[in-house]
Each structure stands twice: as C-alpha cells, then as structure tokens.
Design a protein around this motif. Structure first.
Motif, PDB file in Angstrom:
ATOM      1  N   THR A  81       0.845  -1.194   0.000  1.00  0.00           N
ATOM      2  CA  THR A  81       0.000   0.000   0.000  1.00  0.00           C
ATOM      3  C   THR A  81       0.882   1.247   0.000  1.00  0.00           C
ATOM      4  O   THR A  81       1.860   1.322   0.724  1.00  0.00           O
ATOM      5  CB  THR A  81      -0.923   0.032   1.232  1.00  0.00           C
ATOM      6  N   VAL A  82       0.504   2.203  -0.814  1.00  0.00           N
ATOM      7  CA  VAL A  82       1.232   3.468  -0.913  1.00  0.00           C
ATOM      8  C   VAL A  82       0.649   4.410   0.132  1.00  0.00           C
ATOM      9  O   VAL A  82      -0.567   4.570   0.216  1.00  0.00           O
ATOM     10  CB  VAL A  82       1.096   4.064  -2.332  1.00  0.00           C
ATOM     11  N   PRO A  83       1.508   5.046   0.944  1.00  0.00           N
ATOM     12  CA  PRO A  83       0.987   5.953   1.970  1.00  0.00           C
ATOM     13  C   PRO A  83       0.229   7.138   1.360  1.00  0.00           C
ATOM     14  O   PRO A  83       0.545   7.580   0.252  1.00  0.00           O
ATOM     15  CB  PRO A  83       2.233   6.444   2.712  1.00  0.00           C
ATOM     16  N   GLN A  84      -0.727   7.651   2.099  1.00  0.00           N
ATOM     17  CA  GLN A  84      -1.545   8.765   1.614  1.00  0.00           C
ATOM     18  C   GLN A  84      -0.723  10.020   1.368  1.00  0.00           C
ATOM     19  O   GLN A  84      -1.127  10.873   0.588  1.00  0.00           O
ATOM     20  CB  GLN A  84      -2.675   9.057   2.597  1.00  0.00           C
ATOM     21  N   TYR A 158       7.764  16.390  -3.238  1.00  0.00           N
ATOM     22  CA  TYR A 158       6.574  16.937  -2.600  1.00  0.00           C
ATOM     23  C   TYR A 158       6.938  17.459  -1.222  1.00  0.00           C
ATOM     24  O   TYR A 158       7.966  17.081  -0.660  1.00  0.00           O
ATOM     25  CB  TYR A 158       5.455  15.884  -2.516  1.00  0.00           C
ATOM     26  N   ASP A 159       6.096  18.336  -0.689  1.00  0.00           N
ATOM     27  CA  ASP A 159       6.264  18.850   0.665  1.00  0.00           C
ATOM     28  C   ASP A 159       5.403  18.027   1.607  1.00  0.00           C
ATOM     29  O   ASP A 159       4.299  17.613   1.237  1.00  0.00           O
ATOM     30  CB  ASP A 159       5.837  20.323   0.746  1.00  0.00           C
ATOM     31  N   ASP A 160       5.894  17.827   2.844  1.00  0.00           N
ATOM     32  CA  ASP A 160       5.090  17.096   3.820  1.00  0.00           C
ATOM     33  C   ASP A 160       3.836  17.909   4.163  1.00  0.00           C
ATOM     34  O   ASP A 160       3.669  19.040   3.703  1.00  0.00           O
ATOM     35  CB  ASP A 160       5.913  16.759   5.068  1.00  0.00           C
ATOM     36  N   ALA A 161       2.957  17.319   4.963  1.00  0.00           N
ATOM     37  CA  ALA A 161       1.659  17.939   5.265  1.00  0.00           C
ATOM     38  C   ALA A 161       1.804  19.314   5.910  1.00  0.00           C
ATOM     39  O   ALA A 161       0.964  20.188   5.710  1.00  0.00           O
ATOM     40  CB  ALA A 161       0.841  17.016   6.171  1.00  0.00           C
ATOM     41  N   ARG A 166      10.797  18.876   2.434  1.00  0.00           N
ATOM     42  CA  ARG A 166      10.724  18.443   1.031  1.00  0.00           C
ATOM     43  C   ARG A 166      11.168  16.989   0.963  1.00  0.00           C
ATOM     44  O   ARG A 166      12.169  16.603   1.569  1.00  0.00           O
ATOM     45  CB  ARG A 166      11.647  19.326   0.185  1.00  0.00           C
ATOM     46  N   ASN A 167      10.420  16.185   0.223  1.00  0.00           N
ATOM     47  CA  ASN A 167      10.707  14.758   0.078  1.00  0.00           C
ATOM     48  C   ASN A 167      10.757  14.382  -1.396  1.00  0.00           C
ATOM     49  O   ASN A 167      10.158  15.055  -2.235  1.00  0.00           O
ATOM     50  CB  ASN A 167       9.630  13.929   0.784  1.00  0.00           C
ATOM     51  N   ILE A 168      11.452  13.301  -1.674  1.00  0.00           N
ATOM     52  CA  ILE A 168      11.570  12.776  -3.032  1.00  0.00           C
ATOM     53  C   ILE A 168      10.923  11.396  -3.089  1.00  0.00           C
ATOM     54  O   ILE A 168      11.169  10.563  -2.220  1.00  0.00           O
ATOM     55  CB  ILE A 168      13.056  12.652  -3.455  1.00  0.00           C
ATOM     56  N   VAL A 169      10.113  11.171  -4.105  1.00  0.00           N
ATOM     57  CA  VAL A 169       9.531   9.850  -4.361  1.00  0.00           C
ATOM     58  C   VAL A 169      10.418   9.187  -5.403  1.00  0.00           C
ATOM     59  O   VAL A 169      10.756   9.786  -6.428  1.00  0.00           O
ATOM     60  CB  VAL A 169       8.088   9.953  -4.898  1.00  0.00           C
TER      61      VAL A 169
END
Length: 184
Positions: A81-84, A158-161, A166-169
């Motif tokens: 499952t991919v996290p939301q 993307y940026d966290d909530a 900043r995060n990289i997929v």
C-alpha cells in the motif's frame, strides 16, 4: 551463524523494543550531525503513538529485522500500500512501498542497508510487484546517491503535510524476467 553475517527475519512483537532502540539511535546520530530536518528530534520511543504503530506493523508481518551477532542492526518495513502522503499517480499500481529502511550507524551497520534493499526486491518479485517505491528527505545527497545506486529513480518531489520538509519519491521498476537489474 558466523561472526559478522547479516541475518534477516520477520520481526516479532518481542523485537519491538530493539527496533525502537535502533530507530532512536539512528535519530540521535542524525541530530548530532545537524540533520534534525530528516526525522525531527523526539526519539521514536517517546513519539506519541509511534511505538504502538511500530508494534502494529510488526504484528501485520511487514517488518523485516536484520541482526548481526544476535543484535538488531537494521529494519525494513514494506507493504503493498502506498501511503496517503504520496501524491497520486506516481507509483505504479500493484507496487510494493518501502516505508522505512535503516541500519545501525556503527560498524555493525555496514552492508545492512544494501542487504535489506535486496530483501525488499526479493519480496516484491515474489509478490509479482511491477516496482518498488519509497520516499526520502530531499535534503540528503547521501540518501539520493544510495537509492540511485540501487536503481531507484526520482519521479517527483513533494512537501510534507506541514509544508516544512521536502521529500523525493523514487521508483525502481522490476523486470518481468526477474533478472535482478532495473527494467529498461
């Protein structure tokens, strides 16, 4: 088990304290090196709800523990499952997602991360997943280098909530033949 060999096994509820201790020690190492942005500064063992969440992951069978000479030196948590938090459409349907992979920061941790990433690939192939995916803190060129060396390609940031990190997929496509290398 010969001295120094890395043993991988499914974690049990009896391992939860050792896993939390490992995570706390890696966090302490990061903070000591001026990198609190990666995971914050509160030990995982004291983060409200986290010990219970880890125990839940363990009970679901999604945590692999690495040991060397009987000591916990690594952790792999992965599930189908991919996290939301991951923007939709970045990860191929049916992929396995690596939630966490980490290893001890001392000599006992040498080679553990690579061993656990190989275990993730083995499990994904056994489950006939088309790819493996993960995300990581964008502020770490070391993490980027390690994941690139293992065939994980950056597909988005993307940026966290909270909008503070900043995060990289990254996605590592798996070939249908099971040859071990990234699909072309």
């Amino acid at each position: 088990m010969p001295d120094g060999q890395i043993n991988r096994r499914q974690a049990t509820t009896d391992d939860t304290a050792a896993l939390l201790s490992l995570m706390d020690s890696v966090l302490e190492w990061l903070v000591a090196r001026g990198r609190p942005e990666q995971w914050g500064t509160i030990p995982f063992s004291r983060l409200p709800g986290f010990p219970e969440r880890l125990a839940d992951w363990v009970s679901q069978g999604v945590v692999t523990m690495a040991e060397r000479d009987g000591r916990c030196v690594g952790l792999l948590a992965m599930a189908p499952t991919v996290p939301q938090r991951i923007p939709p459409g970045l990860v191929p349907e049916g992929s396995m997602f690596v939630y966490t992979v980490l290893s001890s920061r001392g000599p006992d941790g040498r080679g553990v991360g690579s061993t656990l990433l190989a275990e993730a690939e083995r499990r994904a192939r056994a489950g006939r997943a088309p790819a493996l995916a993960l995300d990581h803190w964008a502020g770490s060129p070391e993490l980027a280098r390690v994941y690139e060396q293992h065939g994980y390609v950056a597909v988005a940031e993307y940026d966290d909530a909270q909008g503070s990190t900043r995060n990289i997929v990254r996605v590592r496509r798996l070939s249908a033949t099971g040859s071990g290398g990234p699909a072309s």
